[in-house]
Design a protein around this motif. Structure first.
Motif, PDB file in Angstrom:
ATOM      1  N   PRO A  31       0.827  -1.205   0.000  1.00 23.70           N
ATOM      2  CA  PRO A  31       0.000   0.000   0.000  1.00 23.70           C
ATOM      3  C   PRO A  31       0.867   1.263   0.000  1.00 23.70           C
ATOM      4  O   PRO A  31       1.912   1.312   0.642  1.00 23.70           O
ATOM      5  N   ALA A  32       0.432   2.296  -0.704  1.00 23.48           N
ATOM      6  CA  ALA A  32       1.189   3.545  -0.842  1.00 23.48           C
ATOM      7  C   ALA A  32       1.450   4.206   0.508  1.00 23.48           C
ATOM      8  O   ALA A  32       2.452   4.901   0.670  1.00 23.48           O
ATOM      9  N   THR A  36       7.874   2.445   5.372  1.00 24.91           N
ATOM     10  CA  THR A  36       9.072   1.601   5.459  1.00 24.91           C
ATOM     11  C   THR A  36       8.637   0.140   5.425  1.00 24.91           C
ATOM     12  O   THR A  36       7.531  -0.194   5.855  1.00 24.91           O
ATOM     13  N   LEU A  37       9.524  -0.708   4.901  1.00 26.68           N
ATOM     14  CA  LEU A  37       9.203  -2.123   4.780  1.00 26.68           C
ATOM     15  C   LEU A  37      10.484  -2.945   4.790  1.00 26.68           C
ATOM     16  O   LEU A  37      11.390  -2.672   3.986  1.00 26.68           O
ATOM     17  N   GLY A  91       8.841   1.822  -8.476  1.00 25.11           N
ATOM     18  CA  GLY A  91       9.434   3.137  -8.700  1.00 25.11           C
ATOM     19  C   GLY A  91       9.131   4.152  -7.616  1.00 25.11           C
ATOM     20  O   GLY A  91       9.562   5.299  -7.702  1.00 25.11           O
ATOM     21  N   SER A  92       8.383   3.757  -6.570  1.00 24.24           N
ATOM     22  CA  SER A  92       7.986   4.715  -5.531  1.00 24.24           C
ATOM     23  C   SER A  92       8.888   4.704  -4.294  1.00 24.24           C
ATOM     24  O   SER A  92       8.704   5.513  -3.391  1.00 24.24           O
ATOM     25  N   TRP A  93       9.839   3.802  -4.237  1.00 20.65           N
ATOM     26  CA  TRP A  93      10.730   3.732  -3.080  1.00 20.65           C
ATOM     27  C   TRP A  93      11.888   4.699  -3.261  1.00 20.65           C
ATOM     28  O   TRP A  93      12.396   4.890  -4.361  1.00 20.65           O
ATOM     29  N   LEU A 168      13.375  -0.921   2.950  1.00 19.46           N
ATOM     30  CA  LEU A 168      12.945   0.033   1.933  1.00 19.46           C
ATOM     31  C   LEU A 168      12.249   1.205   2.620  1.00 19.46           C
ATOM     32  O   LEU A 168      11.497   1.009   3.578  1.00 19.46           O
ATOM     33  N   SER A 169      12.484   2.426   2.111  1.00 25.49           N
ATOM     34  CA  SER A 169      11.805   3.624   2.633  1.00 25.49           C
ATOM     35  C   SER A 169      11.299   4.460   1.475  1.00 25.49           C
ATOM     36  O   SER A 169      11.926   4.514   0.430  1.00 25.49           O
ATOM     37  N   ARG A 170      10.174   5.120   1.708  1.00 27.00           N
ATOM     38  CA  ARG A 170       9.595   6.030   0.699  1.00 27.00           C
ATOM     39  C   ARG A 170      10.016   7.461   0.997  1.00 27.00           C
ATOM     40  O   ARG A 170      10.271   7.837   2.085  1.00 27.00           O
TER      41      ARG A 170
END
Length: 170
Positions: A31-32, A36-37, A91-93, A168-170
């Motif tokens: 989900p947008a 962080t994941l 492409g959003s990370w 991973l972080s946005r």
């Protein structure tokens, strides 16, 4: 047996994963609103290791815990050299941070490589036991993320490489 699970809140998730009572989410879509994941919660498009099966959040050994430099880690990948793990990203990370090292008790030597859309972003120096290499790479716009592990030139018998706490972080 609930007495076997550590009361220390930092160790509990590790013990639960090893006991099989908590497994990675194996997400294919994130989900947008997730900022962080742990990368090990995201399903890989492909994964291959030089010895044994690809494993997330554990080692292929009786003790199972991801440990390097005397520390135990909750998230990561067993990546015995030569290894290659690939993820399709949207492409959003913005970044990937973590560290890499050898499993405790192993005497190998490896190089770690991070690639984005087929281009190298980061490469470690030769990593030997007792050393962790931190990484922090920019993933802006990246569609394909690849983590590779290569033998350090002394055969791969003890090359139990570990990608540790990659987030991973946005």
């Amino acid at each position: 047996d609930s007495n076997a699970v550590p009361k220390d809140s930092r160790l509990r998730p590790i013990a639960e994963r090893l006991a099989g009572t908590l497994t990675p989410d194996d997400l294919t879509e994130v989900p947008a609103e997730t900022k962080t994941l742990p990368l090990s919660d995201l399903k890989a498009a492909s994964e291959k290791t030089g010895y044994g099966p690809p494993l997330r959040d554990r080692l292929p050994a009786p003790e199972g815990a991801l440990s390097s430099c005397g520390r135990v880690f909750a998230h990561g990948f067993y990546a015995h050299a030569p290894a290659k793990h690939v993820w399709n990203l949207d492409g959003s990370w913005k970044s990937l941070k973590g560290s890499a090292g050898l499993a405790d008790g192993k005497d190998g030597s490896v190089k770690f490589i991070i690639e984005a859309d087929g281009k190298p972003l980061w490469q470690s120096p030769l990593v030997k036991p007792g050393k962790l290499q931190s990484f922090d790479v920019n993933l802006t716009g990246v569609k394909t993320l690849t983590l590779r592990t290569e033998d350090g030139g002394n055969d791969n018998r003890e090359d139990w490489a570990l990608w540790l706490e990659p987030v991973l972080s946005r």
